[in-house]
Design an enzyme around this catalytic site. Structure first.
Site, PDB file in Angstrom:
ATOM      1  N   TYR A 105       0.875  -1.174   0.000  1.00 12.93           N
ATOM      2  CA  TYR A 105       0.000   0.000   0.000  1.00 12.93           C
ATOM      3  C   TYR A 105       0.913   1.225   0.000  1.00 12.93           C
ATOM      4  O   TYR A 105       1.389   1.669   1.038  1.00 12.93           O
ATOM      5  CB  TYR A 105      -0.926  -0.020   1.219  1.00 12.93           C
ATOM      6  CG  TYR A 105      -1.846   1.175   1.330  1.00 12.93           C
ATOM      7  CD1 TYR A 105      -2.373   1.786   0.199  1.00 12.93           C
ATOM      8  CD2 TYR A 105      -2.188   1.693   2.571  1.00 12.93           C
ATOM      9  CE1 TYR A 105      -3.213   2.878   0.294  1.00 12.93           C
ATOM     10  CE2 TYR A 105      -3.040   2.783   2.688  1.00 12.93           C
ATOM     11  CZ  TYR A 105      -3.548   3.372   1.553  1.00 12.93           C
ATOM     12  OH  TYR A 105      -4.372   4.466   1.656  1.00 12.93           O
ATOM     13  N   ASP A 144      -2.434  -1.154  -4.045  1.00  8.69           N
ATOM     14  CA  ASP A 144      -2.730   0.235  -4.374  1.00  8.69           C
ATOM     15  C   ASP A 144      -1.392   0.968  -4.393  1.00  8.69           C
ATOM     16  O   ASP A 144      -0.857   1.322  -3.348  1.00  8.69           O
ATOM     17  CB  ASP A 144      -3.683   0.809  -3.326  1.00  8.69           C
ATOM     18  CG  ASP A 144      -3.967   2.290  -3.525  1.00  8.69           C
ATOM     19  OD1 ASP A 144      -3.439   2.874  -4.495  1.00  8.69           O
ATOM     20  OD2 ASP A 144      -4.692   2.865  -2.697  1.00  8.69           O
TER      21      ASP A 144
END
Length: 252
Positions: A105, A144
């Site tokens: 992330y 992400d």
């Protein structure tokens, strides 16, 4: 082997929005999530047949990652042994006999790019981390990554130029990463496919209008290209401001 990655934007909230139905439907061999926004003990997920690995941020209700896998790994590593980067729960690495599997992330550069300098140090450290792993065995990382790499990866490229996630600096760092020996697997299969995104703002009916960004990825070391079988973006699945992304790969 089916691999799934999903920024769930808070796993406790996602569970109330039918996360388990999507999880069972996708039936991944390895399921990676980002932005769990929880601490240990705040949620127990009943996932029969899966080993669970969680990395929590020091700060409550912030960041965090997890991996659920049907096959027990040889080893598990949390973070990348760089203290400045290892307090927000952003990275988990599973080691298997033939490859490393990483959920990532990547930090957001935030409004007015107030965290862009930190983001640049993260990108450099992460590239060095995966480059070193790739010297040992194949690498798959997903998550992400908070960057739309090219104009084709974002609906409104001109109005978003210089905004967090579409700055020249962030895009160049991702180019450097790919050039060091890695493949953006969705673009490997769909080099010219436009208007397909993995994140939409909750504002201005962005998802209804498909005004999105492709910022969720599966990236593999180039030696795995012959094993790639398919890539998907599951924009039919709701429950977060992101949707799941998939990689199908011929690995044991």
């Amino acid at each position: 082997m089916k691999l799934i990655s999903w920024n769930v934007n808070g796993i406790r909230a996602a569970v109330t929005h039918d996360f388990m139905t999507s999880f069972k439907t996708l039936d991944a061999d390895i399921f990676c999530i980002q932005e769990t926004k929880m601490q240990e003990g705040q949620l127990e997920l009943d996932l029969p047949g899966y080993y669970q690995y969680w990395n929590y941020a020091d700060r409550k209700g912030y960041s965090g990652t997890a991996i659920f896998t049907k096959t027990k790994p040889l080893s598990v590593k949390y973070g990348m042994d760089v203290d400045i980067h290892d307090h927000e729960g952003r990275l988990i690495t599973l080691e298997y006999p033939d490859f490393y599997m990483i959920t990532n992330y990547t930090p957001n550069s935030q409004t007015k790019l107030k965290r862009l300098d930190y983001r640049m140090t993260w990108d450099d450290a992460f590239r060095q981390y995966v480059d070193k792993l790739a010297q040992t065995k194949s690498v798959i990382f997903c998550g992400d990554l908070n960057v739309a790499h090219e104009p084709i990866d974002i609906k409104n490229d001109k109005t978003n130029h210089h905004n967090a996630g579409f700055t020249d600096e962030e895009r160049e760092k991702f180019t450097q990463l790919l050039n060091s020996g890695f493949t953006d697997t969705f673009r490997y299969f769909y080099p010219d496919k436009a208007d397909i995104y993995s994140w939409w703002s909750y504002r201005f009916h962005a998802r209804d209008n498909n005004a999105g960004w492709r910022i969720d990825y599966f990236v593999t070391s180039n030696d795995l290209q012959t094993k790639l079988q398919g890539a998907k973006i599951h924009n039919e699945i709701f429950g977060s401001d992101h949707c799941p992304v998939e990689l199908d790969i011929a690995l044991p």
